[in-house]
Write a protein that holds these residues in place. Structure first.
Motif, PDB file in Angstrom:
ATOM      1  N   UNK A   5      28.973  71.940  58.887  1.00  0.00           N
ATOM      2  CA  UNK A   5      28.857  72.792  57.937  1.00  0.00           C
ATOM      3  C   UNK A   5      29.106  74.051  58.457  1.00  0.00           C
ATOM      4  N   UNK A   6      28.443  74.399  59.523  1.00  0.00           N
ATOM      5  CA  UNK A   6      28.247  75.908  60.196  1.00  0.00           C
ATOM      6  C   UNK A   6      29.830  76.314  60.494  1.00  0.00           C
ATOM      7  N   UNK A   8      32.587  75.063  59.064  1.00  0.00           N
ATOM      8  CA  UNK A   8      33.208  75.359  57.780  1.00  0.00           C
ATOM      9  C   UNK A   8      33.096  76.490  57.189  1.00  0.00           C
ATOM     10  N   UNK A   9      31.920  76.667  57.080  1.00  0.00           N
ATOM     11  CA  UNK A   9      31.342  78.116  56.594  1.00  0.00           C
ATOM     12  C   UNK A   9      32.085  79.305  57.204  1.00  0.00           C
ATOM     13  N   UNK A  10      31.880  79.387  58.777  1.00  0.00           N
ATOM     14  CA  UNK A  10      32.397  80.337  59.450  1.00  0.00           C
ATOM     15  C   UNK A  10      33.942  80.548  58.895  1.00  0.00           C
ATOM     16  N   UNK A  11      34.699  79.571  59.090  1.00  0.00           N
ATOM     17  CA  UNK A  11      35.991  79.545  58.754  1.00  0.00           C
ATOM     18  C   UNK A  11      36.397  80.151  57.344  1.00  0.00           C
ATOM     19  N   UNK A  12      35.595  79.863  56.189  1.00  0.00           N
ATOM     20  CA  UNK A  12      35.637  80.184  55.010  1.00  0.00           C
ATOM     21  C   UNK A  12      35.508  81.748  55.026  1.00  0.00           C
ATOM     22  N   UNK A 120      25.750  83.820  64.122  1.00  0.00           N
ATOM     23  CA  UNK A 120      24.871  82.989  64.967  1.00  0.00           C
ATOM     24  C   UNK A 120      23.776  81.911  64.064  1.00  0.00           C
ATOM     25  N   UNK A 121      23.617  81.011  64.553  1.00  0.00           N
ATOM     26  CA  UNK A 121      22.903  80.242  64.053  1.00  0.00           C
ATOM     27  C   UNK A 121      21.477  79.899  65.114  1.00  0.00           C
ATOM     28  N   UNK A 154      24.037  85.908  55.242  1.00  0.00           N
ATOM     29  CA  UNK A 154      23.070  84.940  55.485  1.00  0.00           C
ATOM     30  C   UNK A 154      23.362  83.624  54.756  1.00  0.00           C
ATOM     31  N   UNK A 155      23.249  82.342  55.249  1.00  0.00           N
ATOM     32  CA  UNK A 155      23.527  81.165  54.424  1.00  0.00           C
ATOM     33  C   UNK A 155      22.593  80.234  55.154  1.00  0.00           C
ATOM     34  N   UNK A 156      21.846  79.556  54.002  1.00  0.00           N
ATOM     35  CA  UNK A 156      21.003  78.465  54.328  1.00  0.00           C
ATOM     36  C   UNK A 156      21.975  77.201  54.611  1.00  0.00           C
ATOM     37  N   UNK A 157      21.717  76.782  56.046  1.00  0.00           N
ATOM     38  CA  UNK A 157      22.380  75.564  56.481  1.00  0.00           C
ATOM     39  C   UNK A 157      21.583  74.785  57.197  1.00  0.00           C
ATOM     40  N   UNK A 158      21.809  73.587  57.511  1.00  0.00           N
ATOM     41  CA  UNK A 158      21.001  72.653  58.514  1.00  0.00           C
ATOM     42  C   UNK A 158      21.515  72.814  59.712  1.00  0.00           C
TER      43      UNK A 158
END
Length: 172
Positions: A5-6, A8-12, A120-121, A154-158
């Motif tokens: 998902x990180x 996917x989020x970045x590309x979005x 960054x994660x 900022x995005x809550x991801x796992x």
């Protein structure tokens, strides 16, 4: 390997257009390239990684995609001036530790109105405060090196929240 998902989020967050010319710094296995390249029509994606092993894996993953790969540092890459509409990096530590040599090179290769996205994660944590700390460090480095920060996301991801700092070169 399935894109997590990180990526996917970045590309979005990149809001890729078919004509964009994109540079990824630190491409690793080429996961982001595999998500971006199929949508590019007249655009292009170039990916750099200091590890030849990672470049080999990225090329294998993307053998059907029209992408260019460079093994080496940003400094060694000899990138053309003012070519890239978007430059991005995910978990490349120089951006929060001291990108003094890299940011002038990025500035030089960004097209007019080009945008730099630094993602960054942090290591596994549930703390948005930790993620915000990375965002603050990245923002400070960008501003120190004459980039104007346009947005901090900022995005809550796992397994940890992710940060995206969006900037453009400042007028000097």
């Amino acid at each position: 390997m399935k894109a997590n998902e990180r990526f996917n989020w970045a590309v979005e967050m990149l809001h890729v257009h078919p004509a964009d010319h994109i540079l990824e710094i630190g491409c690793g296995h080429g996961i982001a390239v595999s998500l971006i390249a199929p949508g590019l029509k007249s655009g292009s994606i170039t990916a750099i990684d200091i590890s030849q092993t990672m470049i080999d894996k990225a090329m294998k993953r993307n053998e059907t995609n029209n992408a260019a790969f460079i093994a080496g540092t940003l400094e060694e890459a000899g990138l053309p001036e003012r070519q890239f509409d978007k430059v991005f990096a995910f978990n490349v530590n120089i951006f929060h530790k001291g990108p003094g040599r890299e940011l002038p090179l990025i500035r030089r290769c960004l097209a007019p109105n080009g945008v730099l996205y630094v993602f960054h994660q942090p290591p596994p944590t549930d703390s948005m405060k930790v993620a915000q700390g990375f965002a603050d460090a990245i923002t400070a480095q960008l501003q120190k090196h004459h980039f104007t920060v346009k947005d901090v996301l900022l995005k809550k991801l796992s397994p940890s929240p992710c940060v995206c700092v969006i900037s453009q070169p400042s007028a000097q």
